[in-house]
Write a protein that holds these residues in place. Structure first.
Motif, short mmCIF file in Angstrom:
data_model
loop_
_atom_site.label_atom_id
_atom_site.label_comp_id
_atom_site.label_asym_id
_atom_site.label_seq_id
_atom_site.Cartn_x
_atom_site.Cartn_y
_atom_site.Cartn_z
N ILE A 214 0.86 -1.19 0.00
CA ILE A 214 0.00 0.00 0.00
C ILE A 214 0.90 1.24 0.00
O ILE A 214 1.62 1.48 0.97
CB ILE A 214 -0.92 0.04 1.25
CG1 ILE A 214 -1.73 -1.25 1.37
CG2 ILE A 214 -1.82 1.28 1.21
CD1 ILE A 214 -2.75 -1.49 0.28
N GLU A 215 0.82 1.98 -1.12
CA GLU A 215 1.68 3.15 -1.24
C GLU A 215 1.02 4.38 -0.63
O GLU A 215 -0.18 4.41 -0.44
CB GLU A 215 1.99 3.40 -2.72
CG GLU A 215 3.04 2.42 -3.22
CD GLU A 215 3.06 2.34 -4.74
OE1 GLU A 215 2.58 3.28 -5.39
OE2 GLU A 215 3.58 1.33 -5.24
N GLY A 216 1.87 5.37 -0.32
CA GLY A 216 1.34 6.65 0.14
C GLY A 216 1.24 6.77 1.65
O GLY A 216 0.46 7.57 2.16
N GLY A 217 1.98 5.96 2.36
CA GLY A 217 2.01 6.09 3.82
C GLY A 217 1.10 5.11 4.52
O GLY A 217 0.38 4.35 3.87
N PRO A 218 1.13 5.12 5.85
CA PRO A 218 0.36 4.14 6.62
C PRO A 218 -1.15 4.30 6.44
O PRO A 218 -1.61 5.38 6.08
CB PRO A 218 0.75 4.43 8.08
CG PRO A 218 1.48 5.71 8.08
CD PRO A 218 1.94 6.00 6.69
N VAL A 219 -1.87 3.24 6.67
CA VAL A 219 -3.34 3.32 6.67
C VAL A 219 -3.79 3.48 8.12
O VAL A 219 -3.07 3.09 9.05
CB VAL A 219 -4.00 2.07 6.04
CG1 VAL A 219 -3.62 1.92 4.59
CG2 VAL A 219 -3.65 0.80 6.81
N PRO B 113 -10.42 -1.13 7.17
CA PRO B 113 -10.19 0.04 6.31
C PRO B 113 -11.49 0.61 5.75
O PRO B 113 -11.52 1.77 5.35
CB PRO B 113 -9.32 -0.51 5.16
CG PRO B 113 -8.94 -1.88 5.55
CD PRO B 113 -9.89 -2.36 6.60
N GLU B 114 -12.55 -0.18 5.75
CA GLU B 114 -13.82 0.29 5.18
C GLU B 114 -14.47 1.38 6.02
O GLU B 114 -15.43 2.00 5.59
CB GLU B 114 -14.79 -0.89 4.97
CG GLU B 114 -15.45 -1.45 6.23
CD GLU B 114 -14.55 -2.39 7.03
OE1 GLU B 114 -13.34 -2.46 6.76
OE2 GLU B 114 -15.08 -3.03 7.96
N LEU B 115 -13.96 1.61 7.23
CA LEU B 115 -14.57 2.60 8.11
C LEU B 115 -13.84 3.94 8.09
O LEU B 115 -14.19 4.84 8.85
CB LEU B 115 -14.60 2.07 9.56
CG LEU B 115 -15.37 0.77 9.77
CD1 LEU B 115 -15.31 0.34 11.24
CD2 LEU B 115 -16.83 0.94 9.36
N HIS C 276 -9.61 4.40 0.68
CA HIS C 276 -9.97 3.19 -0.05
C HIS C 276 -8.77 2.45 -0.64
O HIS C 276 -8.92 1.60 -1.51
CB HIS C 276 -10.97 3.53 -1.15
CG HIS C 276 -12.18 4.23 -0.64
ND1 HIS C 276 -12.96 3.73 0.38
CD2 HIS C 276 -12.72 5.43 -0.96
CE1 HIS C 276 -13.94 4.57 0.65
NE2 HIS C 276 -13.81 5.62 -0.14
N ARG C 277 -7.55 2.76 -0.15
CA ARG C 277 -6.37 2.15 -0.76
C ARG C 277 -6.30 0.64 -0.59
O ARG C 277 -5.86 -0.07 -1.48
CB ARG C 277 -5.09 2.78 -0.18
CG ARG C 277 -4.78 4.16 -0.77
CD ARG C 277 -3.57 4.75 -0.12
NE ARG C 277 -3.80 5.01 1.29
CZ ARG C 277 -2.83 5.15 2.21
NH1 ARG C 277 -1.56 5.05 1.85
NH2 ARG C 277 -3.11 5.38 3.47
N VAL C 278 -6.73 0.13 0.56
CA VAL C 278 -6.67 -1.33 0.75
C VAL C 278 -7.69 -2.02 -0.17
O VAL C 278 -7.41 -3.06 -0.76
CB VAL C 278 -6.88 -1.72 2.23
CG1 VAL C 278 -6.81 -3.24 2.39
CG2 VAL C 278 -5.83 -1.05 3.12
N HIS C 279 -8.86 -1.41 -0.31
CA HIS C 279 -9.85 -1.97 -1.24
C HIS C 279 -9.35 -1.90 -2.68
O HIS C 279 -9.57 -2.84 -3.46
CB HIS C 279 -11.20 -1.27 -1.08
CG HIS C 279 -11.90 -1.64 0.19
ND1 HIS C 279 -11.55 -1.11 1.41
CD2 HIS C 279 -12.89 -2.54 0.45
CE1 HIS C 279 -12.31 -1.64 2.36
NE2 HIS C 279 -13.13 -2.53 1.80
N ALA C 280 -8.68 -0.81 -3.03
CA ALA C 280 -8.13 -0.69 -4.38
C ALA C 280 -7.07 -1.77 -4.61
O ALA C 280 -7.00 -2.38 -5.69
CB ALA C 280 -7.54 0.69 -4.60
N TYR C 281 -6.27 -2.02 -3.60
CA TYR C 281 -5.25 -3.08 -3.67
C TYR C 281 -5.93 -4.43 -3.90
O TYR C 281 -5.49 -5.24 -4.74
CB TYR C 281 -4.46 -3.08 -2.35
CG TYR C 281 -3.46 -4.19 -2.18
CD1 TYR C 281 -2.18 -4.10 -2.71
CD2 TYR C 281 -3.78 -5.33 -1.43
CE1 TYR C 281 -1.25 -5.12 -2.53
CE2 TYR C 281 -2.86 -6.36 -1.25
CZ TYR C 281 -1.60 -6.24 -1.80
OH TYR C 281 -0.69 -7.26 -1.61
N PHE C 282 -7.03 -4.67 -3.18
CA PHE C 282 -7.74 -5.94 -3.34
C PHE C 282 -8.40 -6.03 -4.73
O PHE C 282 -8.34 -7.09 -5.38
CB PHE C 282 -8.79 -6.13 -2.23
CG PHE C 282 -9.59 -7.39 -2.42
CD1 PHE C 282 -8.96 -8.64 -2.39
CD2 PHE C 282 -10.95 -7.35 -2.68
CE1 PHE C 282 -9.68 -9.82 -2.60
CE2 PHE C 282 -11.67 -8.52 -2.88
CZ PHE C 282 -11.03 -9.76 -2.85
#
Ligand SMILES: NC(=O)CC[C@H](N)C(=O)O
Length: 199
Positions: A132-137, A179-181, A185-191
Motif C-alpha cells: 500500500i503506497e502513500g504512507g500508513p493506513v 479500512p472500510e470505516l 480506499h487504498r486497501v480496497h483498491a489493492y484488493f
C-alpha cells in the motif's frame, strides 16, 4: 479481462458491516454487490468478508448453505479479502473461537479471536502495510483478532505493536482492522487489483 476492467466483487452479506464495504469497493472501481446465496457467489470475481461477529457469521453460513460453496471457491483460487471477523473466517486454525465455530480457511495462519481485548478496548492506529503506497493506513481495531503465527506460504504484510495484523497468501488477504470505516480506499483498491490480476 484487461487491467482496466471493472471486476464484480461481492460482499458476504450474512452479517456485519456490509454497506461500508460496498461503498469502499465502488470507490475502488469495482462493481460491488451483496452475496447471500450460492447463485450470487457464483457470479462474482472476488469476495470481501466483512467485520461483524464471526460466530454468528459462521452459523449463518451453515443455515444459508454457504459454507461449502464458499470453501470451494476459496480453494479454487477466488480472490478473497477478510476484515476482522472476516480474517477469522479465513484462518486455517482459530484460537478462542466458540466450540462449534466453523472457518472457511484459506490462509495457513493461526488467528486468536478477540486478542486485542473487548469492545471498550477498541482503538485506532496507523499501520504500515506492504503493497500500500502513500504512507500508513489508519487501522480501526474493534474487538480485533491478531495472527499468532503463519505458515511458509503466507506473507505477513502488516504488524502493529509486535503483532501480525495483516496477512496475504496468494489470492487471499486478511486484516485485523477495518479500512472500510476510514474513507481511505487504498486497501480496497489493492484488493480490486488482486481480483483483476486473477482474471
Ligand atoms: N470487528 C469485528 O469484526 C469483531 C470480530 C469479533 N470479535 C469476532 O469474533 O468475530
Amino acid at each position: 479481462m484487461s487491467p482496466l476492467s471493472t471486476p464484480t466483487v461481492g460482499v458476504l452479506a450474512l452479517q456485519g458491516d456490509v454497506r461500508e464495504h460496498l461503498i469502499a469497493l465502488a470507490a475502488a472501481d469495482a462493481l460491488a454487490r451483496p452475496v447471500r446465496r450460492p447463485e450470487e457467489l457464483a457470479e462474482v470475481d472476488g469476495l470481501v468478508i466483512p467485520g461483524g461477529e464471526s460466530t454468528t457469521m459462521s452459523k449463518l453460513a451453515v443455515v444459508f448453505g454457504m459454507l461449502e460453496p464458499l470453501r470451494e471457491r476459496v480453494r479454487a483460487g477466488m480472490p478473497v479479502y477478510g476484515t476482522c471477523a472476516g480474517m477469522i473466517m479465513l484462518a486455517d486454525k482459530l484460537l478462542d473461537g466458540r466450540e462449534d465455530q466453523e472457518t472457511l480457511g484459506g490462509i495457513d495462519m493461526i488467528v486468536r479471536r478477540n486478542a486485542f481485548g473487548r469492545q471498550n478496548e477498541s482503538f485506532e492506529a496507523s499501520v504500515e502495510m506492504a503493497g500500500i503506497e502513500g504512507g500508513p493506513v489508519e487501522g480501526v481495531f474493534i474487538r480485533a483478532p491478531w495472527v499468532e503465527s503463519v505458515g511458509a506460504a503466507a506473507e505477513v504484510v502488516a504488524t502493529y505493536d509486535g503483532h501480525t495484523v495483516a496477512v496475504r497468501q496468494g489470492n487471499v488477504l486478511a486484516t485485523s482492522f477495518h479500512p472500510e470505516l476510514t474513507g481511505d480506499h487504498r486497501v480496497h483498491a489493492y484488493f480490486v487489483d488482486m481480483v483483476r490480476a486473477a482474471q
